[in-house]
Motif scaffolding. Structure first.
Motif, PDB file in Angstrom:
ATOM      1  N   SER A  70      12.162   9.523-109.645  1.00 36.73           N
ATOM      2  CA  SER A  70      11.643  10.765-109.723  1.00 36.73           C
ATOM      3  C   SER A  70      11.586  11.321-111.175  1.00 36.73           C
ATOM      4  CB  SER A  70      12.413  11.743-108.854  1.00 36.73           C
ATOM      5  OG  SER A  70      13.872  11.731-109.121  1.00 36.73           O
ATOM      6  N   GLU A  71      10.677  12.443-111.109  1.00 38.18           N
ATOM      7  CA  GLU A  71      10.597  12.968-112.609  1.00 38.18           C
ATOM      8  C   GLU A  71      10.078  14.414-112.543  1.00 38.18           C
ATOM      9  OE1 GLU A  71       8.980   9.463-115.939  1.00 38.18           O
ATOM     10  OE2 GLU A  71       7.646  10.955-114.842  1.00 38.18           O
ATOM     11  N   TYR A  72      10.466  15.128-113.253  1.00 37.99           N
ATOM     12  CA  TYR A  72      10.620  16.701-113.627  1.00 37.99           C
ATOM     13  C   TYR A  72      10.233  17.230-114.830  1.00 37.99           C
ATOM     14  CZ  TYR A  72      13.001  16.096-108.909  1.00 37.99           C
ATOM     15  OH  TYR A  72      13.118  15.294-107.767  1.00 37.99           O
ATOM     16  N   TRP A 107       8.972  15.229-119.726  1.00 39.12           N
ATOM     17  CA  TRP A 107       9.312  14.748-118.517  1.00 39.12           C
ATOM     18  C   TRP A 107      10.861  14.294-118.443  1.00 39.12           C
ATOM     19  CZ3 TRP A 107       6.427  15.617-113.764  1.00 39.12           C
ATOM     20  CH2 TRP A 107       5.162  16.003-113.970  1.00 39.12           C
ATOM     21  N   TYR A 108      11.641  14.388-117.636  1.00 40.43           N
ATOM     22  CA  TYR A 108      13.010  13.769-117.508  1.00 40.43           C
ATOM     23  C   TYR A 108      13.051  13.419-115.814  1.00 40.43           C
ATOM     24  CZ  TYR A 108      14.941  17.929-114.952  1.00 40.43           C
ATOM     25  OH  TYR A 108      15.275  18.760-113.721  1.00 40.43           O
ATOM     26  N   GLY A 109      13.838  12.389-115.736  1.00 44.76           N
ATOM     27  CA  GLY A 109      14.056  11.996-114.319  1.00 44.76           C
ATOM     28  C   GLY A 109      15.333  10.946-114.141  1.00 44.76           C
ATOM     29  N   SER A 110      14.843  10.391-113.044  1.00 42.78           N
ATOM     30  CA  SER A 110      16.034   9.313-112.558  1.00 42.78           C
ATOM     31  C   SER A 110      15.518   8.090-112.004  1.00 42.78           C
ATOM     32  CB  SER A 110      17.091   9.935-111.477  1.00 42.78           C
ATOM     33  OG  SER A 110      16.193  10.093-110.496  1.00 42.78           O
ATOM     34  N   GLY A 111      16.218   6.968-111.760  1.00 39.83           N
ATOM     35  CA  GLY A 111      15.488   5.730-111.535  1.00 39.83           C
ATOM     36  C   GLY A 111      15.369   4.812-112.533  1.00 39.83           C
ATOM     37  N   GLN A 170      14.332   7.170-115.395  1.00 41.08           N
ATOM     38  CA  GLN A 170      15.281   7.417-116.557  1.00 41.08           C
ATOM     39  C   GLN A 170      14.870   7.760-117.864  1.00 41.08           C
ATOM     40  OE1 GLN A 170      18.491   4.640-117.106  1.00 41.08           O
ATOM     41  NE2 GLN A 170      16.911   2.991-116.591  1.00 41.08           N
ATOM     42  N   TYR A 171      13.821   7.157-118.244  1.00 42.09           N
ATOM     43  CA  TYR A 171      13.339   7.266-119.603  1.00 42.09           C
ATOM     44  C   TYR A 171      12.557   8.462-119.616  1.00 42.09           C
ATOM     45  CZ  TYR A 171      14.903   2.307-119.693  1.00 42.09           C
ATOM     46  OH  TYR A 171      15.888   1.271-119.559  1.00 42.09           O
ATOM     47  N   GLY A 172      12.099   9.073-118.671  1.00 39.53           N
ATOM     48  CA  GLY A 172      11.190  10.266-118.644  1.00 39.53           C
ATOM     49  C   GLY A 172       9.728   9.842-119.325  1.00 39.53           C
ATOM     50  N   HIS A 173       9.178  10.797-119.716  1.00 36.62           N
ATOM     51  CA  HIS A 173       7.676  10.586-120.161  1.00 36.62           C
ATOM     52  C   HIS A 173       7.306  11.913-121.058  1.00 36.62           C
ATOM     53  CE1 HIS A 173       3.794   8.725-120.118  1.00 36.62           C
ATOM     54  NE2 HIS A 173       3.032   9.939-119.254  1.00 36.62           N
ATOM     55  N   VAL A 174       6.332  11.612-121.895  1.00 39.51           N
ATOM     56  CA  VAL A 174       5.522  12.758-122.789  1.00 39.51           C
ATOM     57  C   VAL A 174       4.211  12.803-122.739  1.00 39.51           C
ATOM     58  CG1 VAL A 174       7.662  13.209-124.215  1.00 39.51           C
ATOM     59  CG2 VAL A 174       6.172  11.353-124.582  1.00 39.51           C
ATOM     60  N   TRP A 233      12.464  11.611-122.626  1.00 45.89           N
ATOM     61  CA  TRP A 233      13.280  12.432-122.110  1.00 45.89           C
ATOM     62  C   TRP A 233      14.283  13.405-123.215  1.00 45.89           C
ATOM     63  CZ3 TRP A 233      18.774  12.972-121.986  1.00 45.89           C
ATOM     64  CH2 TRP A 233      19.398  11.925-122.389  1.00 45.89           C
ATOM     65  N   GLU A 234      14.624  12.693-124.282  1.00 44.37           N
ATOM     66  CA  GLU A 234      15.250  13.179-125.307  1.00 44.37           C
ATOM     67  C   GLU A 234      14.427  14.115-126.385  1.00 44.37           C
ATOM     68  OE1 GLU A 234      18.736  10.351-126.304  1.00 44.37           O
ATOM     69  OE2 GLU A 234      16.860   9.179-126.308  1.00 44.37           O
ATOM     70  N   PHE A 235      13.179  13.948-126.239  1.00 47.36           N
ATOM     71  CA  PHE A 235      12.483  14.929-127.128  1.00 47.36           C
ATOM     72  C   PHE A 235      12.727  16.339-126.855  1.00 47.36           C
ATOM     73  CE2 PHE A 235       8.520  12.371-128.843  1.00 47.36           C
ATOM     74  CZ  PHE A 235       9.102  11.034-128.916  1.00 47.36           C
TER      75      PHE A 235
END
Length: 490
Positions: free
Chosen positions: A277-279, A223-227, A231-235, A193-195
């Motif tokens: 969740s992720e967005y 991607w960023y998110g919660s949980g 919370q770590y997001g995804h790329v 998510w920090e990218f």
């Protein structure tokens, strides 16, 4: 019980995995026996229903965790059992918080900031899976994706459980390996998510989700998110785009390939799974991620824009090299075979396509290739001569239009796709050949321009929405026309 890190420091992550009875409710308890200065301490996770027979517990050690030995136990209660029973044991040791910390209040802090539990086969980006290949197995070969950019890099499995917090082939590893291998940028630091914030502004353009931008091969979806996992997001990395479908590749997920739906405004929807969740934050486009001349003009007929002869020298491009077209008969054979062009190129672009001196192109009923022996001449062309040899066309009328923002160019104006050409910088003036309607951008504008000048040379299109269209060369685009009606229709 498998413990990924048996000696923890404050703030470090931990992952514990354990076999448990199927269809049981399980929890993890961590117990510190205390000392002369501290009372016994116990931390217990929430209870989770486990269907698969394996479970994982993850946490981040509190910044001022109680130092010493913590004994771990996993207890489960079967569906019809009256009480839970311990099914696994383990031990972790936590080091001191560090020099300068007091030992009164801070040493009483619990082991964890939180203890989260997840079913073993839940992937890091929330897509359930099981039975993946061993760690390091190549799932997608470099040459099998992102082919419009000369291929990507190998995509690896992150382990037989598909995902892992400790194995090396994380989603961010794929992105960093790609951008460094391509020479687009140095590594981007941080979690997925920090990218978005950590990517170099010098090397990348940022396009927020839903901003009207349609990603291209090689773009990074952040991607960023919660949980506990979200919370770590995804790329993910864009492989290709087909209409409203974005094909991506990824690591540390249930599948190495995935398809995402994108709206006309360039928006990809979010997703959720229990507790997470992720967005999509947006798309990172490497500024060096552009088609080379070898890719853009492969199979085309090309000429030099400085050639002033009545009948200009022409070449056919194949494999990034130029082959001389010796006669008008060969020229028309190539045209009748569907070769695009002629594209009139600058010397710089032409020189990037090495001229194969002494080699000429052959075109006849058997096909197209490199000729051998002396080339044919116009008096002895080796085939029928066109009765109306090509004459230089009159200089086309063009219109100067100036952008008010960065504009991407494409070979297919109907879906803002095909092959991407060189980007037009903000406040850059270019020569436009004509206008036509095509893909509808975010604000409803359907007008597109065909770009006349080099290096686009009439082969690429750009949305008229990025231009002032009223003679202005600076300022805001707000309130400017959708198109310059003075430009002729294509």
């Amino acid at each position: 019980m498998t413990i990924s890190n048996k000696l923890l420091g404050p703030g470090e992550p931990e992952l514990v995995e354990s076999s448990v009875p199927k269809r049981s409710r399980c929890s993890l308890t961590a117990t510190h026996s205390g000392s002369r200065r501290t009372a016994p301490k116990q931390v217990r996770s929430r209870v989770v229903l486990v269907e698969t027979g394996r479970v994982q517990f993850s946490w981040t050690t509190a910044r001022h965790a109680l130092a010493g030995t913590w004994r771990l136990s996993v207890a489960c209660r079967a569906k019809k059992a009256n009480a839970a029973r311990v099914v696994a044991h383990g031990v972790v040791k936590v080091g001191a918080a560090g020099k300068g910390h007091s030992t009164s209040k801070r040493d009483g802090t619990a082991l964890t900031r939180r203890v989260e539990v997840d079913v073993m086969h839940a992937s890091t980006d929330g897509i359930g899976a099981s039975g993946c290949e061993p760690t390091g197995t190549v799932l997608v070969r470099a040459g099998d994706w992102m082919q419009s950019r000369g291929g990507g890099v190998d995509v690896f499995s992150n382990g037989p459980k598909c995902t892992s917090l400790s194995n090396p082939y994380q989603c961010v590893e794929l992105v960093n390996r790609l951008i460094t291998a391509k020479g687009w940028s140095t590594r981007i630091r941080g979690d997925a998510w920090e990218f978005w914030d950590h990517a170099s502004k010098t090397d990348f353009e940022q396009h927020p989700n839903g901003s009207g931008y349609i990603p291209v091969p090689g773009d990074v979806i952040v991607w960023y998110g919660s949980g506990d996992i979200g919370q770590y997001g995804h790329v993910q990395v864009v492989d290709s785009v087909s209409g409203s479908t974005v094909h991506v590749v990824q690591q540390n997920s249930a599948g190495a390939r995935a398809d995402l739906q994108i709206s006309a405004s360039g928006a990809i929807g979010g997703r959720s799974w229990p507790g997470n969740s992720e967005y999509v934050k947006g798309f990172l486009h490497a500024k060096k991620n552009v088609l080379s001349a070898a890719q853009a003009f492969n199979g085309h007929i090309v000429q030099w824009d400085g050639d002033r002869k009545t009948q200009k020298t022409a070449w056919w491009v194949s494999g990034g090299k130029r082959y001389w077209i010796p006669t008008s008969a060969v020229y028309y054979c190539l045209k009748n075979s569907g070769a695009p062009g002629p594209d009139v190129l600058t010397a710089t672009v032409l020189d990037s396509l090495p001229d194969q001196n002494g080699a000429w192109v052959r075109c006849d009923s058997s096909g197209t290739g490199v000729g051998s022996g002396p080339p044919p001449t116009e008096t002895d062309p080796g085939g029928p001569v066109d009765p109306n040899p090509p004459q230089p066309p009159p200089a086309p009328t063009t219109w100067a239009e100036t952008t008010g923002s960065v504009a991407h160019t494409w070979t297919n104006y109907t879906n803002a796709g095909g092959s991407e050409g060189p980007t037009i910088a903000s406040n850059q003036t270019v020569q436009i050949a004509c206008k036509l309607t095509g893909f509808r951008v975010a604000d409803g504008n359907t007008w597109w321009y065909r770009i006349a000048q080099s290096p686009w040379n009439g082969a690429y299109y750009v949305s008229a929405d990025a231009f002032y269209n009223n003679g202005a060369t600076s300022g805001s685009l707000r309130g400017t026309p959708f198109v310059d009606n003075n430009v002729a229709n294509c």
